[in-house]
Design an enzyme around this catalytic site. Sequence first.
Site, PDB file in Angstrom:
ATOM      1  N   ASP A   1       0.821  -0.794   0.139  1.00  0.00           N
ATOM      2  CA  ASP A   1      -0.084  -0.334  -0.198  1.00  0.00           C
ATOM      3  C   ASP A   1       1.075   0.845  -0.160  1.00  0.00           C
ATOM      4  O   ASP A   1       0.796   2.195  -0.750  1.00  0.00           O
ATOM      5  CB  ASP A   1      -0.501  -0.006   1.002  1.00  0.00           C
ATOM      6  CG  ASP A   1      -1.745   0.708   1.313  1.00  0.00           C
ATOM      7  OD1 ASP A   1      -2.239   1.521   0.775  1.00  0.00           O
ATOM      8  OD2 ASP A   1      -1.428   1.893   2.017  1.00  0.00           O
TER       9      ASP A   1
ATOM     10  N   GLU B   1      -1.942  -5.576  -2.984  1.00  0.00           N
ATOM     11  CA  GLU B   1      -0.807  -4.854  -2.463  1.00  0.00           C
ATOM     12  C   GLU B   1       0.119  -5.717  -1.872  1.00  0.00           C
ATOM     13  O   GLU B   1       1.117  -5.188  -1.920  1.00  0.00           O
ATOM     14  CB  GLU B   1      -1.725  -3.772  -1.617  1.00  0.00           C
ATOM     15  CG  GLU B   1      -2.378  -2.421  -1.890  1.00  0.00           C
ATOM     16  CD  GLU B   1      -3.239  -1.823  -0.985  1.00  0.00           C
ATOM     17  OE1 GLU B   1      -3.560  -1.080  -1.341  1.00  0.00           O
ATOM     18  OE2 GLU B   1      -3.341  -2.667  -0.144  1.00  0.00           O
TER      19      GLU B   1
END
Length: 232
Positions: free
Chosen positions: A51, A123
Amino acid sequence: MKELQTVLKNHFAIEFADKKLLETAFTHTSYANEHRLLKISHNERLEFLGDAVLQLLISEYLYKKYPKKPEGDLSKLRAMIVREESLAGFARDCQFDQFIKLGKGEEKSGGRNRDTILGDAFEAFLGALLLDKDVAKVKEFIYQVMIPKVEAGEFEMITDYKTHLQELLQVNGDVAIRYQVISETGPAHDKVFDVEVLVEGKSIGQGQGRSKKLAEQEAAKNAVEKGLDSCI
């Protein structure tokens, strides 16, 4: 994992040196929980890392691509690109949905098609790629998979209801807007959140989602669709 390795090699010229790291990126908490005795790692920590690098690289791209756009517009566009639904779409484009390791219960409940799980795995993959290679390789992958859709304008028409609601309510000055979780249901790895949005302490909309962010967007959407006359 051999099929995944083949997909990565053939489509993205990516070969992981650390195969265990790649496997962890595609291991959901539900699978790890069902195999506790084997002490299998799940992908949440890699998701955290992925992320962060995704936010950085998309921010850099937007900053250079749109030199005249103000910070607010750049933030909105970035939010649309990295939102859960968008990342889930990229995961499907890469065939990642086929390779996620899920617990039996999660599999039966349709977890393989759930945006939350797919977005998290995407992610986590970026986090694993960063550790196994470097940020340049992550950037190369993002520019191959994500940026073409950004440049095609696919994300500019998506509505960010939280921002839209804020702009509508604060047109005549600052207004206190707050999002509050009403309830959480379901197991830890598959929670459903009910959220309400409050303006000056008054509830003006409610929404439900598989994450707090999604539930907040739904609550804001609910408030906008009601019309501001009924909100304030």
